[in-house]
Design a protein around this motif. Structure first.
Motif, short mmCIF file in Angstrom:
data_model
loop_
_atom_site.label_atom_id
_atom_site.label_comp_id
_atom_site.label_asym_id
_atom_site.label_seq_id
_atom_site.Cartn_x
_atom_site.Cartn_y
_atom_site.Cartn_z
N VAL A 1 -16.91 -65.00 25.39
CA VAL A 1 -15.67 -64.87 24.61
C VAL A 1 -15.60 -63.45 24.08
O VAL A 1 -16.60 -62.89 23.64
CB VAL A 1 -15.59 -65.89 23.46
CG1 VAL A 1 -15.53 -67.30 24.00
CG2 VAL A 1 -16.75 -65.75 22.50
N ASN A 2 -14.41 -62.86 24.15
CA ASN A 2 -14.25 -61.48 23.70
C ASN A 2 -12.87 -61.30 23.08
O ASN A 2 -11.88 -61.53 23.77
CB ASN A 2 -14.45 -60.52 24.86
CG ASN A 2 -14.52 -59.08 24.39
OD1 ASN A 2 -14.90 -58.80 23.26
ND2 ASN A 2 -14.13 -58.18 25.26
N SER B 1 -5.66 -62.38 20.03
CA SER B 1 -6.01 -63.09 21.26
C SER B 1 -7.50 -62.96 21.55
O SER B 1 -8.14 -61.99 21.17
CB SER B 1 -5.24 -62.51 22.45
OG SER B 1 -3.87 -62.78 22.31
N VAL B 2 -8.01 -63.96 22.23
CA VAL B 2 -9.40 -63.97 22.67
C VAL B 2 -9.40 -64.29 24.17
O VAL B 2 -8.60 -65.08 24.64
CB VAL B 2 -10.26 -64.99 21.89
CG1 VAL B 2 -9.77 -66.41 22.08
CG2 VAL B 2 -11.73 -64.89 22.27
N THR B 3 -10.29 -63.64 24.91
CA THR B 3 -10.42 -63.90 26.34
C THR B 3 -11.63 -64.80 26.57
O THR B 3 -12.74 -64.47 26.16
CB THR B 3 -10.57 -62.59 27.13
OG1 THR B 3 -9.41 -61.80 26.90
CG2 THR B 3 -10.70 -62.86 28.62
N LEU B 4 -11.38 -65.93 27.21
CA LEU B 4 -12.45 -66.86 27.59
C LEU B 4 -12.73 -66.64 29.07
O LEU B 4 -11.82 -66.70 29.90
CB LEU B 4 -12.02 -68.31 27.36
CG LEU B 4 -11.49 -68.68 25.98
CD1 LEU B 4 -11.01 -70.12 25.97
CD2 LEU B 4 -12.56 -68.47 24.93
N ASN B 5 -13.99 -66.40 29.40
CA ASN B 5 -14.37 -66.17 30.79
C ASN B 5 -15.46 -67.16 31.17
O ASN B 5 -16.60 -67.04 30.74
CB ASN B 5 -14.85 -64.73 30.99
CG ASN B 5 -15.07 -64.40 32.45
OD1 ASN B 5 -14.89 -65.21 33.33
ND2 ASN B 5 -15.47 -63.16 32.71
N LEU C 1 -10.62 -67.31 33.95
CA LEU C 1 -10.46 -66.18 33.02
C LEU C 1 -9.15 -66.42 32.28
O LEU C 1 -8.07 -66.32 32.86
CB LEU C 1 -10.43 -64.85 33.77
CG LEU C 1 -10.30 -63.59 32.93
CD1 LEU C 1 -11.51 -63.42 32.03
CD2 LEU C 1 -10.15 -62.37 33.84
N GLN C 2 -9.23 -66.77 30.99
CA GLN C 2 -8.06 -67.20 30.25
C GLN C 2 -7.98 -66.49 28.91
O GLN C 2 -8.99 -66.35 28.22
CB GLN C 2 -8.13 -68.72 30.02
CG GLN C 2 -6.92 -69.31 29.36
CD GLN C 2 -5.68 -69.23 30.23
OE1 GLN C 2 -5.77 -69.38 31.43
NE2 GLN C 2 -4.55 -69.01 29.62
N THR C 3 -6.78 -66.06 28.52
CA THR C 3 -6.55 -65.46 27.22
C THR C 3 -5.73 -66.42 26.36
O THR C 3 -4.69 -66.91 26.80
CB THR C 3 -5.81 -64.11 27.37
OG1 THR C 3 -6.61 -63.24 28.17
CG2 THR C 3 -5.58 -63.46 26.02
N THR D 1 -4.41 -67.27 22.11
CA THR D 1 -4.27 -66.78 20.74
C THR D 1 -5.10 -67.67 19.82
O THR D 1 -5.50 -68.79 20.19
CB THR D 1 -2.80 -66.80 20.28
OG1 THR D 1 -2.35 -68.17 20.24
CG2 THR D 1 -1.92 -65.97 21.18
#
Length: 189
Positions: free
Chosen positions: A68-69, A78-82, A110-112, A114
């Motif tokens: 998570v980033n 927003s956070v990016t889940l990979n 790979l999903q962004t 909020t």
């Protein structure tokens, strides 16, 4: 149906062998031997296919690695889940879920999202730490195999604090000068 036939042949094996020995000299005995051999070959093929299928299923899929980033956001950030899957498999879909009992969501790997979307997914309100896991499926023919779950990754979601403006309006002041009224708005900063 084939398994039922194999089981019958296996149980009646003694009777068929006895029948073959008794009628070995006749032409029908040759027919019986051929039928028996064909059925046994079918049973053997069935056993081999089942074993092969079970061996394929026994090859464990590796768990994905969830990153998570950034790991700390506000509701509007927003956070990016990979959900990183092994390169050796062809992944059909990735699934994300929260440990608080939220629903499993199907996304690309790979999903962004909020902070608000994550809060809805977890049925929580900020400030909170949302724990997320993922897994993937691999499609082989018509069958889908489910990977083990990833390790848990956490996203801390902070509540947005509204800041007050640095300009503070004051009450209008006015002064009187020989019949004229002047209005002035004085602002303080």
């Amino acid at each position: 149906m084939l398994w039922f036939s194999c089981e019958q042949v296996w149980q009646s094996d003694k009777h068929i062998k006895a029948h073959i020995v008794k009628t070995y000299n006749t032409q029908s005995s040759l027919w019986t031997v051929l039928v028996f051999s064909f059925i046994m070959a079918g049973c053997l093929l069935f056993v081999i296919l089942v074993y092969s299928f079970l061996e394929i299923q026994a090859q464990a899929l590796l768990p994905p690695k969830l990153t998570v980033n950034p790991p700390m956001i506000t509701e509007t950030d927003s956070v990016t889940l990979n959900c990183q899957t092994p390169s050796s498999v062809s992944v059909s879909q990735c699934y994300f879920y929260t440990l608080s009992g939220g629903t499993v969501r199907v996304f690309s790997c790979l999903q962004t999202l909020t902070g608000i979307e994550l809060l809805k997914m977890a049925y929580k309100s900020s400030p909170v730490e949302v724990e997320v896991k993922c897994y993937y499926t691999v499609k082989v023919g018509e069958l889908k195999s489910h990977s083990p779950n990833s390790d848990t990754s956490s996203i801390t979601i902070h509540h947005i604090v509204e800041s007050k403006s640095s300009i503070i309006p004051t009450m209008p002041t006015f002064s009187m000068t020989k019949g004229r009224t002047l209005y002035a708005l004085r602002l303080q900063s």
